[in-house]
Scaffold this active site. Structure first.
Site, PDB file in Angstrom:
ATOM      1  N   GLY A 367     -74.951  32.269  39.412  1.00 41.37           N
ATOM      2  CA  GLY A 367     -75.360  33.084  40.550  1.00 41.37           C
ATOM      3  C   GLY A 367     -76.145  34.294  40.104  1.00 41.37           C
ATOM      4  N   PRO A 368     -76.658  35.065  41.046  1.00 35.13           N
ATOM      5  CA  PRO A 368     -77.455  36.263  40.727  1.00 35.13           C
ATOM      6  C   PRO A 368     -76.614  37.320  40.017  1.00 35.13           C
ATOM      7  CG  PRO A 368     -77.669  35.628  43.041  1.00 35.13           C
ATOM      8  CD  PRO A 368     -76.533  34.842  42.497  1.00 35.13           C
ATOM      9  N   GLY A 372     -70.177  39.133  40.655  1.00 32.84           N
ATOM     10  CA  GLY A 372     -68.772  39.035  40.265  1.00 32.84           C
ATOM     11  C   GLY A 372     -68.427  37.887  39.344  1.00 32.84           C
ATOM     12  N   THR A 374     -68.485  37.705  35.922  1.00 38.16           N
ATOM     13  CA  THR A 374     -67.660  38.144  34.797  1.00 38.16           C
ATOM     14  C   THR A 374     -66.277  38.591  35.259  1.00 38.16           C
ATOM     15  OG1 THR A 374     -69.647  38.862  33.629  1.00 38.16           O
ATOM     16  CG2 THR A 374     -67.542  39.720  32.843  1.00 38.16           C
ATOM     17  N   SER A 690     -91.704  25.178  46.677  1.00 35.20           N
ATOM     18  CA  SER A 690     -91.145  25.482  47.995  1.00 35.20           C
ATOM     19  C   SER A 690     -92.035  26.387  48.845  1.00 35.20           C
ATOM     20  CB  SER A 690     -89.767  26.132  47.846  1.00 35.20           C
ATOM     21  OG  SER A 690     -89.875  27.349  47.150  1.00 35.20           O
ATOM     22  N   LYS A 733     -82.193  32.219  49.700  1.00 35.97           N
ATOM     23  CA  LYS A 733     -83.418  32.517  50.439  1.00 35.97           C
ATOM     24  C   LYS A 733     -83.103  33.073  51.831  1.00 35.97           C
ATOM     25  CE  LYS A 733     -86.133  28.971  48.037  1.00 35.97           C
ATOM     26  NZ  LYS A 733     -86.870  27.700  48.159  1.00 35.97           N
TER      27      LYS A 733
END
Length: 805
Positions: A367-368, A372, A374, A690, A733
């Site tokens: 994920g970005p 959370g 870590t 895309s 997105k």
């Protein structure tokens, strides 16, 4: 001429052997003719026999060996048939009643018949003459026996050296055979067999074989004795040298210190429950260490290696806590929302509880930044009661960082996996491998390939670090990996992981995280209390909307820290005792807004369309611009685009040109104009298919001179036939579109099931338009604010209000 006396006959060897002779049974011995032997006489009948023989004139008796040594008084059946006639030379009477006699064999005899049994055995015997044939073979046998006997005498300490001279001077082959046979330590059966052989040549041949065998045994024994002696001398020499070395070290003040160090290491080894391989290795290295002086360069290398082996948790483990209720409380306490991720972790723990083994698939959180990943690993360690260690492999390009360096290199040390286990002091910690998608490869090797063995449950039971060169069991370690994107993770490595996707947060989720976690954390970090600083929800929303635009919450935490610092100064300077941060004060303290409140004005002019993009740091919004100028139909593409995105732009232009009449464009418009497509933020590389429908919409907006509706965002791949194909990263997105204030989202129809993964508030706030073709896209994009589909309400109403969603 007078007759000769017995002594004279004996000296001349002319004694006639009587046919009737008393029999003296022998045990464990055989007397040969022409040999002199002492005998001990203890039995009563044997003592009487010797007394009678000595009292007679000839003093001759028959010496016959007993077949069975255990028979106390042998009978005729217990004796061999062939024996030796012997003369008693001397008799000595011992005080205990026994006798000691000296006998000399005078001939080989055979028992013909028993004569009497009492008081002792008497029998009739016949003399057996030697068979001697003078041949060259006999001469050769004589010399061979003499040579071999001489060699044996030189090697055997119990044979006197004079025997060699005596054997060399014997010319009679029969006498030579008797001399050799009587002096060798042979078994009774072998001596009896030699006594019974009348053929002298055959007797010598058998003796030669016996001598060869005895020589081989003696030489082997001498060789073994020599080796033992050499080893003893070497050991004595080493002991002497060690004592000298110890004395020198004592003189220098080094000996006691080194020995104390060795003894301390030995005690640690005994106390440590090492596996067999590790114990052998450490014992071997300790033996080498003991022989080296402390000043030797190798001393420090070996000492460091032994210390590493002793510092590793070969058998130390922690007990797992698999209580699911406890796990749920910890996860809820540490993380806001993330329900699907928490459910997946609880399922994993439930399976482990049933198996009673917390091992299995390798978890990979993707994920970005700032969502959370870590902290989830830390929560799992806290939930299970395991030790937590984290290693970052981002930017690692050296394979030795994973597997370690061999000890032949200066400054060698184990790899990061072994080092982290040493720090954890446990064989079963939670090991978080951070940024696994950012490993590289160069001339020093491929660390991602080295990681394959670490993360494969079937292989890591015998993980071998280059430095240790010993198998270490990693199967009990709970590995958790984190990554921002999957595309850069090699396929074989990704195949070993169970991927769990973490998406960015919505505004409400960020507000909840800030209220529950970030604000209390920053208050404590800045020495403030709830009574000294109060940040309202509206102030937090201003910070979220106007000063952060990210998928995670790291920048949000920094802005909250800014507010805390401002408050700390106000209170420290005595200007206030309590500060309440509202919208106005938040804007004043944080300065000019970082992001415009309404970016939709970018689409006010024709030729601009709003696209949605997915990046490793979360979703983003792209404004794709198109313009035209007189030319010959040339296409120019700028904005640091990748090859895939350039091809999508070419496909979009081709579709618009092919359908220019349907769009109301003049026939020769494209032949007379060049088209330039640009994607702003030109310093940021962009790629992917895309943006296809967005580029087509921007070109259509340009040629129709009609602006795209300002609240429309779109994503989807276009084909030359105008079909819209599915894309990835829809959740990121859509969340980016929500952050930018867009209201209507065009998505490929095949991505419609992905909408169920969106937060409830997002589904309620946005309208979604699944499409199959570019024509449907244009209906939404140029709808002048009028939705081409009914607005989708709550998820429960969606099927009725919007059947296609």
């Amino acid at each position: 001429m007078s007759e000769l006396t017995f002594e004279e006959q004996l000296e001349n060897g002319d004694i006639e052997i009587p046919s009737i002779l008393p029999v003296l049974p022998l045990k464990e011995t055989v007397i040969f003719p022409q040999s002199v032997s002492p005998l001990a006489i203890g039995q009563e009948r044997s003592v009487k026999l010797v007394d009678d023989v000595v009292a007679g004139e000839q003093r001759v008796l028959a010496l016959v060996t007993s077949k069975n040594d255990e028979v106390e008084q042998p009978g005729w059946d217990d004796l061999y048939e062939i024996g030796t006639a012997a003369v008693v030379h001397k008799m000595i009477r011992v005080p205990d009643g026994s006798l000691r006699i000296l006998v000399q064999g005078i001939g080989r005899i055979r028992l013909e018949r028993p004569v009497q049994d009492e008081p002792y055995l008497v029998g009739e015997f016949s003399e057996i003459p030697d068979v001697v044939e003078e041949t060259p073979e006999l001469e050769a046998l004589i010399r061979s026996v003499q040579n071999e006997f001489g060699r044996l005498i030189s090697l055997v300490p119990y044979l006197p050296a004079e025997l060699e001279l005596a054997a060399a001077n014997v010319e009679d082959p029969s006498a030579l055979s008797h001399l050799v046979a009587s002096t060798l330590r042979l078994k009774v059966e072998e001596k009896q067999r030699l006594l019974e052989e009348p053929d002298v040549a055959a007797r010598l041949r058998e003796l030669l074989g016996i001598l060869g065998r005895e020589l081989e045994v003696v030489e082997l024994g001498t060789k073994i004795q020599s080796q033992v002696q050499s080893e003893m001398e070497k050991g004595q020499r080493e002991f002497f040298l060690r004592q000298q070395l110890k004395a020198i070290q004592d003189e220098l003040g080094e000996g006691d210190e080194q020995q104390a160090e060795i003894n301390e290491l030995r005690e640690q080894i005994e106390a440590k429950n090492l596996p067999e391989d590790a114990r052998k290795a450490v014992d071997r290295e300790l033996a080498r260490l003991e022989k080296l002086p402390p000043a030797a360069a190798e001393y420090g290398v070996i000492r460091t290696y032994v210390d590493w082996i002793l510092s590793l948790p070969w058998t130390e483990t922690t007990e797992d806590n698999l209580d699911l209720e406890h796990a749920r409380e910890i996860l809820d306490e540490d993380h806001y929302d993330l329900e699907k991720v928490k459910e997946r972790i609880l399922e994993y723990l439930a399976v482990s509880k049933l198996k009673n083994d917390l091992s299995g698939p390798i978890l990979c959180f993707v994920g970005p930044p700032g969502v959370g990943k870590t902290s989830l690993g830390q929560s799992i360690a806290r939930t299970t009661g395991r030790k937590f260690v984290r290693i970052s492999v981002g930017g690692v390009r050296d394979e030795a960082e994973i597997r370690g360096h061999r000890r032949t290199y200066i400054g060698a040390m184990p790899g990061t996996i072994i080092r982290s286990l040493r720090d954890a002091e446990s064989k079963n910690p939670v090991l978080l491998i951070d940024e696994i998608d950012k490993m590289g490869a160069d001339f020093r090797g491929d660390p991602a390939s080295a990681m394959l063995e670490v993360l494969d449950p079937e292989q890591n039971k015998n993980f071998r670090d280059h430095y240790l060169d010993l198998p270490f069991d990693l199967s009990k370690v709970l590995f958790i990996c984190t990554a921002n994107q999957l595309e850069t993770i090699p396929g074989p490595l990704l195949d070993r992981m169970d991927v769990i996707q973490l998406s960015g947060y919505t505004e409400d989720e960020k507000l909840g995280i800030a209220r529950k976690y970030l604000v209390p954390k920053q208050l404590e970090a800045h020495g403030l209390t709830d009574e000294q600083l109060e940040i309202g929800d509206e102030a937090l929303r201003v910070v979220i909307r106007e000063y952060t635009r990210e998928a995670g919450v790291r920048n949000l935490e920094r802005r909250i820290a800014d507010l805390c610092r401002k408050t700390a100064r106000e209170i420290a300077e005595g200007r206030a005792e309590k500060v309440e941060v509202d919208e106005e004060r938040a804007r004043t303290w944080l300065g000019t807004r970082r992001f415009p409140a309404d970016p939709r004005k970018r689409t006010a002019d024709p030729g601009v369309a709003t696209g949605l993009a997915y990046t490793p740091v979360g979703g983003d919004v792209l404004f794709i611009e198109a313009t035209a100028y007189p030319g010959k139909g040339k296409l120019t593409i700028t904005g640091q685009l990748g090859d895939v995105m350039k091809e999508s732009a070419q496909a979009a232009l081709s579709w618009v040109r092919a359908h220019s009449q349907e769009l109301g464009v003049e026939k020769d418009w494209f032949a007379e104009h060049d088209v330039h497509i640009h994607v702003p933020a030109g310093a940021v590389p962009k790629d992917g298919p895309s943006a296809g429908i967005t580029i087509a919409t921007a070109i259509a907006s340009l040629v129709r001179n009609e602006p795209v509706d300002e609240d429309v965002g779109m994503t989807g791949e276009i084909t030359l036939t105008g079909q819209v194909l599915p894309i990835g990263g829809l959740r990121e997105k859509v969340l980016a579109a929500q952050r930018y204030g867009l209201k209507r989202i065009v998505i490929p129809r095949d991505n419609q099931p992905d909408l169920e993964e969106l937060p409830e508030e997002t589904r309620e706030e946005l309208d979604f338009f699944p499409v199959d073709s570019i024509s449907e896209v244009f209906e939404v994009a140029f709808g002048k604010g009028k939705p081409a589909r009914p607005r989708a309400a709550a998820s429960g109403e969606r099927q009725a209000a919007l059947p296609s969603v």
